[in-house]
Design a protein around this motif. Structure first.
Motif, PDB file in Angstrom:
ATOM      1  N   LYS A 144       0.863  -1.172   0.000  1.00 51.42           N
ATOM      2  CA  LYS A 144       0.000   0.000   0.000  1.00 51.42           C
ATOM      3  C   LYS A 144       0.905   1.228   0.000  1.00 51.42           C
ATOM      4  O   LYS A 144       1.885   1.281   0.757  1.00 51.42           O
ATOM      5  CB  LYS A 144      -0.895   0.009   1.245  1.00 51.42           C
ATOM      6  N   GLU A 195      -1.888  -1.225  -8.949  1.00 56.67           N
ATOM      7  CA  GLU A 195      -3.341  -1.129  -8.802  1.00 56.67           C
ATOM      8  C   GLU A 195      -3.749   0.323  -8.558  1.00 56.67           C
ATOM      9  O   GLU A 195      -3.196   0.998  -7.691  1.00 56.67           O
ATOM     10  CB  GLU A 195      -3.758  -2.019  -7.623  1.00 56.67           C
ATOM     11  N   GLU A 219     -10.961   0.814  -7.720  1.00 58.01           N
ATOM     12  CA  GLU A 219     -12.022   1.805  -7.517  1.00 58.01           C
ATOM     13  C   GLU A 219     -12.739   2.132  -8.827  1.00 58.01           C
ATOM     14  O   GLU A 219     -13.898   2.575  -8.811  1.00 58.01           O
ATOM     15  CB  GLU A 219     -11.432   3.085  -6.895  1.00 58.01           C
ATOM     16  N   ASN A 238      -9.891  -5.687 -10.531  1.00 52.53           N
ATOM     17  CA  ASN A 238      -9.987  -6.282  -9.205  1.00 52.53           C
ATOM     18  C   ASN A 238     -11.463  -6.525  -8.889  1.00 52.53           C
ATOM     19  O   ASN A 238     -12.248  -5.587  -8.741  1.00 52.53           O
ATOM     20  CB  ASN A 238      -9.354  -5.335  -8.173  1.00 52.53           C
TER      21      ASN A 238
HETATM   22 MG   LIG Z   1      -7.265  -1.751  -4.189  1.00 51.11          MG
END
Ligand SMILES: [Mg+2]
Length: 315
Positions: A144, A195, A219, A238
């Motif tokens: 992240k 991502e 998103e 995703n």
């Molecule tokens: Mg994600």
């Protein structure tokens, strides 16, 4: 059919820090349905990014729960609730009830690979977390990141985990200005996938350059209706049950995405093992599986899945 829903809060064992902020607990909404002595349970995680809260999801669910008592069928849910967590929890509860009622024993792989997420921290702390994960047998690390110290953090993790596959999730925190150069540098650091670097509204920019590594829509991709917009912008999508509104649309999205040339990742939110079990049938279709949500909980729902060495075991 009797049905009820309630909010549960599951403390995390350590803070979950992503570009949007830090969380110290997972807030989930649980739906329980009961008929003829058989109980089905479904769970969802509302997400503020999509304008959802546990209370808003409960408000969406309540009128439907009384309709279940009057005979509302699972097949009618898609016309009654938008794709999202409320429909997901209800769909999973009904699917769970059907499986239990019919005595369907579990079939499918008894384990699935999963990435291990490394949350945002200093480069040194992320490197330390990476080497601990690799020492524990993890093969794919998901970093992240926010918009700061990007290359320092990735280089530190790469140095600490030279043999690991690295994927990155920016959760929409980057901007287009330096994206091309950043992607090239990430490819040099052998990052396997990136991502959602840009806000979902900025997807257009992704069509303006050749991607040196695959870029995955999270998103930006909720259901099949998003796919045409993503062509030429993303290489991967995703799939999450909380976005698709349950199992049926998740399977349809995964199938249609592959047909249109996208690779598929299977993702989750901060959740208990109940939500991962519900997504399990989709596992074999996915190039990457990001199912480590329950590993962030101080204590998981019973019966917990078992996570070890980069895999998750059904029992
Ligand atoms: Mg994600």
């Amino acid at each position: 059919m009797l049905a009820r829903c309630y909010i549960e809060r599951w403390p995390l064992r350590t803070a979950f820090v992503i570009s949007r902020g830090a969380r110290t607990e997972a807030e989930v909404v649980v739906v329980e349905v009961k008929l003829e002595g058989c109980v089905g349970i479904g769970e969802c995680t509302p997400y503020a990014r999509y304008g959802e809260s546990p209370d808003s999801v409960v408000r969406q669910l309540e009128p439907l729960l009384s309709e279940l008592a009057a005979g509302l069928k699972r097949s009618a849910l898609a016309s009654r609730l938008p794709a999202g967590p409320a429909r997901n929890a209800l769909d999973c509860a009904l699917a769970d009830w059907e499986a239990r009622y019919n005595g369907e024993t579990f079939y499918g792989p008894d384990s699935l690979p999963t990435v291990q997420t490394l949350v945002i921290d200093s480069p040194q702390a992320m490197a330390m977390a990476a080497s601990e994960a690799v020492a524990a047998g993890v093969g794919v690390l998901k970093l992240k990141l926010d918009d700061r110290h990007v290359l320092e953090r990735v280089a530190a993790v790469r140095a600490a985990a030279p043999g690991a596959q690295l994927v990155i999730d920016a959760n929409e925190a980057w901007c287009s200005d330096n994206l091309v150069a950043r992607c090239e540098r990430l490819a040099e650091l052998e990052v396997a996938m990136l991502e959602q670097p840009l806000p979902a509204g900025d997807d257009d920019f992704l069509a303006t350059f050749t991607h040196p590594l695959p870029i995955c829509a999270d998103e930006s991709c909720h259901t099949r209706t998003d796919l045409p917009r993503l062509k030429g912008r993303y290489e991967m999508i995703n799939v999450k049950l909380d976005k698709t509104g349950g199992i049926g649309e998740a399977e349809a999205l995964a199938e249609e995405a592959v047909r249109q040339g996208f690779e598929v990742m299977l993702g989750c939110m901060l959740c208990t093992s109940r939500a991962i079990r519900a997504a399990w049938p989709l596992g074999p279709r996915a190039r990457y599986l990001d199912l480590d949500g329950p590993t962030w909980l101080a204590k998981d729902a019973e019966p917990p899945l078992r996570f070890t060495a980069g895999r998750v075991f059904w029992s």
